[in-house]
Enzyme design. Sequence first.
Site, short mmCIF file in Angstrom:
data_model
loop_
_atom_site.label_atom_id
_atom_site.label_comp_id
_atom_site.label_asym_id
_atom_site.label_seq_id
_atom_site.Cartn_x
_atom_site.Cartn_y
_atom_site.Cartn_z
N ASP A 504 0.83 -1.20 0.00
CA ASP A 504 0.00 0.00 0.00
C ASP A 504 0.86 1.25 0.00
OD1 ASP A 504 0.91 -0.46 2.61
OD2 ASP A 504 -0.86 0.41 3.54
N ASP A 509 4.73 2.72 9.25
CA ASP A 509 4.84 1.39 9.87
C ASP A 509 3.72 0.48 9.39
OD1 ASP A 509 2.73 2.62 11.05
OD2 ASP A 509 3.46 2.43 13.11
N GLU A 510 3.61 0.31 8.09
CA GLU A 510 2.53 -0.51 7.54
C GLU A 510 3.06 -1.35 6.39
OE1 GLU A 510 -1.13 1.50 7.12
OE2 GLU A 510 -2.16 -0.26 6.34
N TRP A 569 -12.39 -5.97 -0.85
CA TRP A 569 -10.94 -6.14 -0.85
C TRP A 569 -10.54 -7.50 -1.44
CZ3 TRP A 569 -12.15 -1.53 0.34
CH2 TRP A 569 -11.20 -0.55 0.60
N GLU A 786 -2.41 9.10 -0.62
CA GLU A 786 -3.43 8.20 -0.07
C GLU A 786 -4.79 8.90 0.01
OE1 GLU A 786 -2.53 6.94 3.93
OE2 GLU A 786 -3.84 5.18 3.75
C1 RAM Z 1 -4.95 1.51 4.96
C2 RAM Z 1 -4.04 0.99 3.93
C3 RAM Z 1 -4.66 0.57 2.63
C4 RAM Z 1 -6.15 0.40 2.71
C5 RAM Z 1 -6.59 -0.02 4.07
C6 RAM Z 1 -8.06 -0.27 4.18
O1 RAM Z 1 -4.34 1.40 6.20
O2 RAM Z 1 -3.02 1.92 3.72
O3 RAM Z 1 -4.33 1.41 1.58
O4 RAM Z 1 -6.49 -0.58 1.78
O5 RAM Z 1 -6.20 0.88 5.04
#
Ligand code: RAM
Length: 934
Positions: A504, A509-510, A569, A786
Amino acid sequence: MKTRILLCMAVSLMLTLFSCHKTEKVWVYDLKVESLVNPLGLEQKQPRLSWKLHSEERGVHQQAYRIIVSSSEEKLKENVGDLWDSGRIPSSETVLIPYEGALLSDRQFCYWKVRIETNLGEVVSSERAFWSMGLETSDWQAKWIGLESIEAEGEDRKMNFVPENEDELRLKSETRLRARYLRKEIKLGKDVKSAMLYISGLGLYEAYLNGHKIGDQVLAPTPTDYSKTVPYNTFDVTSYLNKGENIIGVILGNGRFFSMRIPWFRTFGLPQLLSQLEVTYKDDTKDTFVSDESWKLTLDGPLGVNNEFDGEEYDARKEMEGWSTNDFDDAAWYSVELVNAPEGKLQAQENPNIKVMEHIKPLSVHKLDDDKYIIDMGQNMVGWITLKVRGKRGDKVTLRYAELLKEDGHLYLDNLRGAKVTDTYILKGDEEETWEPKFVFHGFRYVEVSGFPGVPTVDHFEGRVVYDEMKTTGTFETSNAIINRIYQNACWGIKGNYRGMPTDCPQRDERMGWLGDRTTGAYGESYIYDNQKLYAKWLKDIEDSQLANGALPDVAPNYWEMYTNDVTWPAAYFTVADMLYKQYGDVRPIIRHYDSFKAFIQFIRDNYLKDDIVIHDTFGDWCMPPESMEMIHSQDPSRKTSGELLSTAYYYRLLVLMQKFASLSGNDKDIAYYRESGDRILKAFNRKFYNASTGYYSNNTVTANLLALMNGMAPDSVRQVVFEHVVDKTLNEFKGHVSTGLIGIQWLMRGLSDYGQPELAYKIATNKTYPSWGYMIENDATTIWELWNGNTADPAMNSANHVMLLGDLIIWYYEYLAGIRNEAASTGFKKIEMKPLLVGDLTYVNASYQSIRGEIRSHWRREGTTFIWDIAIPANTTASVYLPEAVGKEIKEGNKELNDIKSITGVRTDGNWVIIDLESGEYSFTVKQNRMLN
Ligand code: RAM
């Protein structure tokens, strides 16, 4: 001879790219992975072979082919196909032809070529290429080795790695492990003919032979759920070895095996290694050297603690000169411990390795008031920088990375959440020292440098842009600067988020492989990058994380174990398989995953279907423009699209796909079931969400109406009125701007264009005011954000490098503006449709796409009232070419009339289009006002 053949060892999906220290590329076929029915079934060892034809002549077809596969180069030269000689096959097929020769054995080297006949009477032979087979489980003699304890930096404590209580959990959350250095002497008594290294180091490894790094990959192997799949890499290491003493050295980093500090991030174990070196001597005898208890290990090397989120520490004072050569004393090193094998199955890594793909120079370095410096790379990029420095022994340079600066010029770190993004380098104080990290990467435009001895300049640093080794297949440029800039930003975002999985984001931290972000994105991306193997691998990651009840995760590989059980998703699992079929002509993923698709459909039906409506949804139309510029998620019910509508529409879409998948995978008996389920859902959907008195769906969001239209759910009789609501809402309420989040955006550009509002699509594509992609650019974005309001929203979830809001924009660029696409019933561009969109103030579009059958080109321009279009159609394909606004005009190709051109096989009209059936080749069309008519 005009026709050439390019062999694409797209031997596809099951082949691993070898080490690249040799000039030729070698492919490895893993016997086990590529089974269609039974993953262990030897009868399924079927690599697939592809080639591309290239010709300067027009109208070239392949009429027959003959594939020869030999067990040695000599045999191949003599045309002895001892493994397989297909014989003459009258066929025009060039893509993914299954090997049908002798059963291939482990480690088998296969040399192959193809000879084709064209309609021009040519017989053309390809160059030779080869692949080799992987290891069977039983071939592994190596043992997993490591050290069963944690040695935390600066502290003398040891503990079992599995946190058993709160304290241990806290310890884990503070601990980054130091890199492990391992070494072993190997004695070769004779001259070496060939040598192969099979190796897996978890989480990440770098391997050396006699002081030389093996291969040019970084961050290997690519990430998986190690409890299901453990990837190994294969290298031809013949040229690294000598008769006599040799040393193999390996550095192990944590990667995602001993994972990040975050409690919900799965940890699989402590770093561990499996290594098997197989040597064939010139006298054809063999030796195998494996990882075992005789190896030595130290934690006290220069590379200290390391992890993806927090960074890496390197102390050059600890460098151990010659540690991976035989000129080194390892008496002070530990003996390794034998450790348990990870749970997952060992499999050859099929997808490309990660590499340093580009180098970029910093734009500037400037000093802050407090003795820190800021490097501006000029581009939000993913990777790291190299450091060149000269100073005293013990000087410590600290680098921190961020996407943005605060107003005071310091790094803006708030949107990175817990990631510490700090690399440190301690100088040994010799001459000039250069350094770059090994087991981390960062998403950044700016780097803060502190502790630099002297004054840093741009010459002290260089950006290393890191992503999966894959070809850039697309080029795209138009007369509109904002479109071009968005395209560039998109490219940076897409490649920056390819690291053995599509993530993503690369910075906070993801960094997870969120499914929903790619449902449609993967398809658009396939025009720009050859992402076939990456996405085929990702489908396996998704399959690995499917639960016994059929549930699919939100992220894969499964580092978070997150199952919200939405439909939107997990839909990516299906749509990505469909993309691989459509864009690359590859049906195998559909066949391979069919049962898993089926299980998910059933899982939703059993748990969340009520009166034919899917009643569950978590994420909604994620990240639509909210009512206030500071918000992340809209709370306004009139802006939000009903979760039930989203999940039901997506479920319907999956049922339609399942009908196609059932037919493609030989499960025709299922088709009726999916059709009937779909029909029922369709009825329920319209009953529940369509409002006949207003003519819109649900609460009339653009997303709600678009989903009904684009998924074929709105009955014909209401389509126009529903679409009018899309236009009305967009124009009047959102002033010609986007109003959707991640879901609606997957359909917006195509929807507006297909239903007759391409000008509105163009407006949205070129807007510079909020919310729009152009607004991001106006606010200095060099990637895609984002959030539409990424410059003002809360940093809690606000990455500056996310690709999910691209939706179907890239598809629209290539298929609409440039007009390059598969014809509706075609896959892998066997039959191409060229249909450009002349829209807005665009005066030209130059695009090309390197398809699996060769390059397709569309360069069009408008000069006054004249339309000029240069196109290229690959040999062995045909195209329907739509000349826009051409009816009643003078049309020429070169300076000839259409009728005079042999490779034009049919001319007709549709509305204002003149449609031509075209054979392969290069053409230049002009369409202009006929003087006679003027
Ligand atoms: C966020 C992510 C991603 C998204 C989810 C639901 O934390 O960055 O892009 O798909 O949430």
